[in-house]
Design a protein around this motif. Structure first.
Motif, short mmCIF file in Angstrom:
data_model
loop_
_atom_site.label_atom_id
_atom_site.label_comp_id
_atom_site.label_asym_id
_atom_site.label_seq_id
_atom_site.Cartn_x
_atom_site.Cartn_y
_atom_site.Cartn_z
N TYR A 1 31.97 37.03 36.85
CA TYR A 1 32.62 37.69 37.97
C TYR A 1 33.56 38.79 37.49
CZ TYR A 1 30.87 33.52 40.28
OH TYR A 1 30.05 32.51 40.74
N TRP A 2 34.21 38.54 36.36
CA TRP A 2 35.09 39.56 35.79
C TRP A 2 34.26 40.79 35.39
CZ3 TRP A 2 35.52 41.93 30.97
CH2 TRP A 2 36.70 42.63 30.74
N ASN A 3 33.10 40.55 34.80
CA ASN A 3 32.20 41.66 34.45
C ASN A 3 31.75 42.41 35.69
OD1 ASN A 3 32.13 41.52 31.65
ND2 ASN A 3 30.44 40.07 31.59
N ALA A 4 31.49 41.67 36.77
CA ALA A 4 31.06 42.30 38.02
C ALA A 4 32.14 43.23 38.54
CB ALA A 4 30.73 41.24 39.06
N TYR A 5 33.39 42.76 38.52
CA TYR A 5 34.50 43.61 38.97
C TYR A 5 34.64 44.84 38.08
CZ TYR A 5 39.07 45.65 39.02
OH TYR A 5 40.08 46.58 39.02
N SER A 6 34.56 44.64 36.76
CA SER A 6 34.71 45.76 35.82
C SER A 6 33.63 46.80 36.05
CB SER A 6 34.65 45.25 34.38
OG SER A 6 35.72 44.37 34.11
N SER A 7 32.39 46.34 36.27
CA SER A 7 31.28 47.26 36.53
C SER A 7 31.49 48.00 37.85
CB SER A 7 29.96 46.50 36.56
OG SER A 7 29.69 45.91 35.30
N LEU A 8 31.96 47.27 38.86
CA LEU A 8 32.22 47.88 40.16
C LEU A 8 33.30 48.95 40.04
CD1 LEU A 8 31.90 47.97 43.25
CD2 LEU A 8 33.60 46.12 43.38
N ALA B 1 24.53 57.92 46.10
CA ALA B 1 23.85 56.87 46.87
C ALA B 1 23.33 55.77 45.94
CB ALA B 1 22.68 57.48 47.66
N LYS B 2 22.83 56.17 44.79
CA LYS B 2 22.34 55.19 43.81
C LYS B 2 23.49 54.32 43.32
CE LYS B 2 19.89 54.84 39.39
NZ LYS B 2 19.27 55.61 38.27
N MET B 3 24.64 54.94 43.06
CA MET B 3 25.82 54.19 42.63
C MET B 3 26.27 53.23 43.72
SD MET B 3 28.14 57.09 40.74
CE MET B 3 27.62 57.86 39.21
N ALA B 4 26.20 53.69 44.97
CA ALA B 4 26.63 52.85 46.09
C ALA B 4 25.77 51.60 46.20
CB ALA B 4 26.58 53.65 47.39
N ARG B 5 24.46 51.77 46.04
CA ARG B 5 23.56 50.62 46.14
C ARG B 5 23.79 49.65 44.98
NH1 ARG B 5 20.18 54.78 48.19
NH2 ARG B 5 19.31 55.26 46.13
N GLU B 6 24.11 50.19 43.81
CA GLU B 6 24.41 49.32 42.68
C GLU B 6 25.73 48.58 42.92
OE1 GLU B 6 24.84 49.55 37.78
OE2 GLU B 6 24.37 51.35 38.94
N ALA B 7 26.69 49.28 43.52
CA ALA B 7 27.99 48.67 43.82
C ALA B 7 27.83 47.49 44.77
CB ALA B 7 28.93 49.71 44.41
N VAL B 8 26.90 47.60 45.72
CA VAL B 8 26.67 46.53 46.69
C VAL B 8 26.31 45.22 45.98
CG1 VAL B 8 25.11 45.72 48.51
CG2 VAL B 8 26.03 48.05 48.59
N GLN B 9 25.56 45.31 44.90
CA GLN B 9 25.18 44.11 44.15
C GLN B 9 26.41 43.39 43.60
OE1 GLN B 9 22.47 45.72 41.21
NE2 GLN B 9 20.71 45.29 42.48
N TYR B 10 27.32 44.17 43.02
CA TYR B 10 28.52 43.57 42.44
C TYR B 10 29.46 43.04 43.52
CZ TYR B 10 26.84 45.85 38.22
OH TYR B 10 26.08 46.25 37.16
#
Length: 239
Positions: free
Chosen positions: A102-109, A152-161
């Motif tokens: 989860y920490w990695n998910a936040y960092s990536s986001l 838009a691509k970044m936004a869709r990736e952000a949705v995953q995190y």
């Protein structure tokens, strides 16, 4: 308590690339390095050693192959869901996943948000320019379309995190470096800790230790993060 695997220590999936493993190690090292915690009365040396041990094994193809064979045998490959981690709903729940994930998910986001803001700011500057000047620049419309597709691509990736963080039931008020790092360090001392309980402890500490001006500053920072995130997500359906 069952010991964690090297993958769980780094918060990466079983099929993570060496690049992903290195990124995870470097990110964790910034938080867990003993020199970064000398003023926090917390000894993170032991977990830092675990991080380095995990990295040394997983970054070496031969050592990693031997490690996988010893601990996992030859399991069937599992389809990946996220870039640096995967979840298997039929076998794992949010509670059983390493908090490092989860920490990695936040960092990536957070990284995605910072990069997207740079692109969005460029777009806004272009929009504020006179049309006659934009025409002289040439290919302006094409550049804007390409930039919007990138966002838009970044936004869709952000949705995953975001989905993963929400599944973990981590309140958005804690989606900031200070809170996530505070919990990560203490969770690393005793990985069996309930990270939600640690976030509640962090909230209590904020109320007790921070001044009114510091609390306001943190609140404004969180509000700006949420505003920027909402702005990014508005691009999710474009492109």
């Amino acid at each position: 308590m069952k010991s964690r695997t090297y993958y769980e220590i780094l918060g990466v999936s079983r099929d993570a690339s060496i690049e992903e493993i290195t990124i995870a190690k470097n990110a964790l090292a910034k938080v867990y390095h003993p020199d970064a915690n000398v003023h926090k009365d917390i000894d993170t040396t032991a977990f830092m050693q675990e991080i380095l041990e995990a990295y040394q094994t997983l970054s070496d193809p031969e050592k990693r192959k031997d490690y996988d064979a010893q601990f996992f045998g030859n399991p069937e490959p599992v389809e990946r869901v996220f870039k640096t981690f995967k979840l298997e709903p039929e076998e794992k729940t949010a509670e059983s996943v390493s908090f490092v994930t989860y920490w990695n998910a936040y960092s990536s986001l957070n990284e995605i948000l910072e990069k997207s803001l740079q692109l969005m700011n460029r777009e806004e500057k272009k929009k504020s320019m006179p049309k006659r000047l934009l025409g002289k620049l040439g290919r302006a419309e094409h550049e804007n379309t390409y930039r919007n597709r990138q966002i838009a691509k970044m936004a869709r990736e952000a949705v995953q995190y975001i989905t993963l963080l929400k599944m973990a039931e981590i309140p958005m008020e804690f989606w900031n470096d200070e809170a996530m790092n505070w919990v990560l360090v203490r969770w690393g001392q005793k990985p069996g800790n309930d990270y939600i309980a640690l976030f509640n402890r962090y909230r209590v500490q904020i109320e007790r230790m921070k001044s009114a001006s510091e609390k306001k500053k943190l609140h404004n920072k969180n509000r700006q993060f949420h505003h920027d995130l909402k702005k990014l997500l508005s691009y999710a359906l474009e492109g």
